[in-house]
Design an enzyme around this catalytic site. Structure first.
Site, short mmCIF file in Angstrom:
data_model
loop_
_atom_site.label_atom_id
_atom_site.label_comp_id
_atom_site.label_asym_id
_atom_site.label_seq_id
_atom_site.Cartn_x
_atom_site.Cartn_y
_atom_site.Cartn_z
N LYS A 48 57.20 31.76 38.64
CA LYS A 48 55.63 32.56 37.85
C LYS A 48 55.09 31.84 37.27
O LYS A 48 53.62 31.39 36.98
CB LYS A 48 56.26 34.01 37.43
CG LYS A 48 56.76 35.54 38.18
CD LYS A 48 57.40 36.10 37.02
CE LYS A 48 58.23 35.94 36.14
NZ LYS A 48 60.28 35.81 36.95
N THR A 49 56.19 30.81 36.52
CA THR A 49 55.22 29.53 36.27
C THR A 49 55.13 28.71 36.56
O THR A 49 53.39 28.50 36.42
CB THR A 49 56.58 29.20 35.03
OG1 THR A 49 56.91 30.10 34.02
CG2 THR A 49 55.95 28.09 34.27
N ASP B 4 54.28 34.13 29.01
CA ASP B 4 55.96 34.65 29.62
C ASP B 4 56.50 35.21 28.57
O ASP B 4 56.24 35.55 27.33
CB ASP B 4 57.09 33.31 29.62
CG ASP B 4 57.60 33.16 30.65
OD1 ASP B 4 57.64 34.17 31.67
OD2 ASP B 4 58.20 31.90 30.31
N THR C 72 59.95 39.82 33.97
CA THR C 72 61.20 40.24 34.96
C THR C 72 61.16 41.35 34.55
O THR C 72 61.91 41.82 35.06
CB THR C 72 61.98 39.14 34.32
OG1 THR C 72 62.69 39.32 33.18
CG2 THR C 72 61.80 37.37 34.34
N ARG D 200 64.61 27.93 41.91
CA ARG D 200 65.03 27.68 40.81
C ARG D 200 66.36 27.03 40.77
O ARG D 200 66.95 26.02 40.94
CB ARG D 200 64.72 28.50 39.84
CG ARG D 200 65.65 27.24 38.32
CD ARG D 200 65.61 28.27 37.10
NE ARG D 200 63.61 28.77 36.95
CZ ARG D 200 63.37 29.55 36.04
NH1 ARG D 200 64.69 30.15 35.75
NH2 ARG D 200 61.82 29.45 35.69
#
Length: 366
Positions: free
Chosen positions: A83-84, A128, A177, A236
């Site tokens: 997402k980032t 975020d 999330t 990640r």
């Protein structure tokens, strides 16, 4: 344009003039720098989410063709799926700066007003964990996203006055999330919503190969597949495991990563062939060996492994449930046949059924 250095919760980055943050093979970057260096910078480089990439590409291309600011974008999905990274890609594709903040950092409407008033025309504002923003700031954001205006309150009590302040047109990119926690009025103000899914092993293998190349690490194809297969479908985690295997290869071998070396490194770090780590296995083993496979209450299960209930529920359980090793039932947690098999254990013939109606000693805890 506001000075982002005056706001500790906002970061301004110019993707056009910034140097390419590739990792020097001889340098020793910290974890944050390494993570940023491995991120793709364009939609063409973004792997593993072809549906989202195609949809987002159309949104951005249409906005560029009309010379308009793109619609606001909401990105939702589990942590670590990009997402980032996508927020940075949106700014890069548009050739505009990126302002970054987070929901927990914005607890007052004034905090949000200070950031929004400092935005430049067409800038991308990435928020975020948007679902954790305060209600007062949330209501201000409604107006800012729809009318590009904020109302600044001057004074207190009966003499307070609302002064409307126009702000430049910007693109809001929200990430969450927990999409279900977003109020309907806020969700409705996003013109495009992307739900990110867990990555296929093939896509993760490609990501591992690309990351190894950027890190300057020699990596065999089957070693990349081994790392990807233990990464829980999450880039990640894949990049983190790659860095740990790289360290192992540099200390224990000549630096080149083979499949056997990757297996040895991941065994040392207690990541098994399905991606379960030490906490996951402790939870599953405790459930099977101490409680006969369950059902057992969450609090009792957490105490048995020496962790907080929230840690077990939020860190270990989601992956165990997704892999089909654990069930959440009305009476508590229960191991599945696949969970028993993964541990190499045979379930007892008299193992209690999760659907059984008889009360349990651990009922009512959760």
């Amino acid at each position: 344009m506001g000075d982002s250095n005056s706001d500790p919760d906002a970061v301004r980055r110019d993707p056009v003039n910034a140097a390419d943050p590739m990792v020097d093979a001889h340098a020793q970057p910290d974890e944050a720098a390494a993570e940023a260096a491995l991120r793709p910078h364009t939609l063409a480089e973004f792997r593993g989410q072809p549906r989202v990439a195609e949809q987002l590409g159309l949104v951005l291309a249409a906005a560029r063709n009309r010379a308009h600011v793109p619609d606001h974008v909401l990105l939702s999905g589990p942590p670590g799926l990009g997402k980032t990274t996508l927020a940075g890609i949106i700014a890069n594709e548009l050739g505009v700066p990126l302002r970054i903040s987070s929901g927990p950092a914005i607890q007052h409407a004034g905090d949000l007003a200070a950031i929004l008033s400092g935005l430049a025309e067409g800038e991308v504002f990435f928020l975020d964990e948007i679902h954790r923003m305060s209600r007062a700031a949330e209501e201000m954001l409604y107006l800012a996203m729809e009318d590009f205006r904020v109302d600044v309150i001057v004074g207190k009590g009966p003499g307070a006055t609302a002064i409307p302040l126009q702000i430049p047109r910007f693109t809001m990119v929200g990430a969450t999330t927990r999409a279900g926690l977003l109020p309907g009025p806020l969700r409705d103000r996003f013109g495009f919503t992307a739900q990110l899914d867990f990555y296929a092993p093939e896509a993760l293998t490609e990501i591992v190969v690309t990351s190894a190349r950027r890190l300057g690490v020699g990596l065999d194809p089957d070693a990349a597949a081994e790392i990807a297969g233990r990464s829980r479908g999450t880039p990640r985690i894949a990049n983190r495991l790659l860095r740990r295997v790289r360290d192992y290869a540099a200390v224990k071998a000549d630096g080149h990563i083979t499949r056997e070396l990757a297996r040895a490194a991941l065994k040392l770090y207690e990541v098994d062939e399905r991606g379960l780590d030490r906490l996951d296995r402790r939870v599953l083993e405790s459930l099977c060996t101490r409680f006969g496979g369950g059902p057992v209450g969450l609090s009792t299960l957490a105490i048995s492994v020496g962790e907080e209930a929230e840690t077990v529920e939020e860190v270990a359980e989601p992956f165990l449930v997704r892999e089909g090793f654990l069930m959440r039932t009305p009476r508590g947690r229960a191991a599945t046949p696949a969970g028993w098999a993964h541990l190499g254990l045979t379930p007892p013939s008299a193992s209690p059924s999760p659907a059984a109606g008889a009360p349990s000693l651990f009922d009512g805890e959760d």
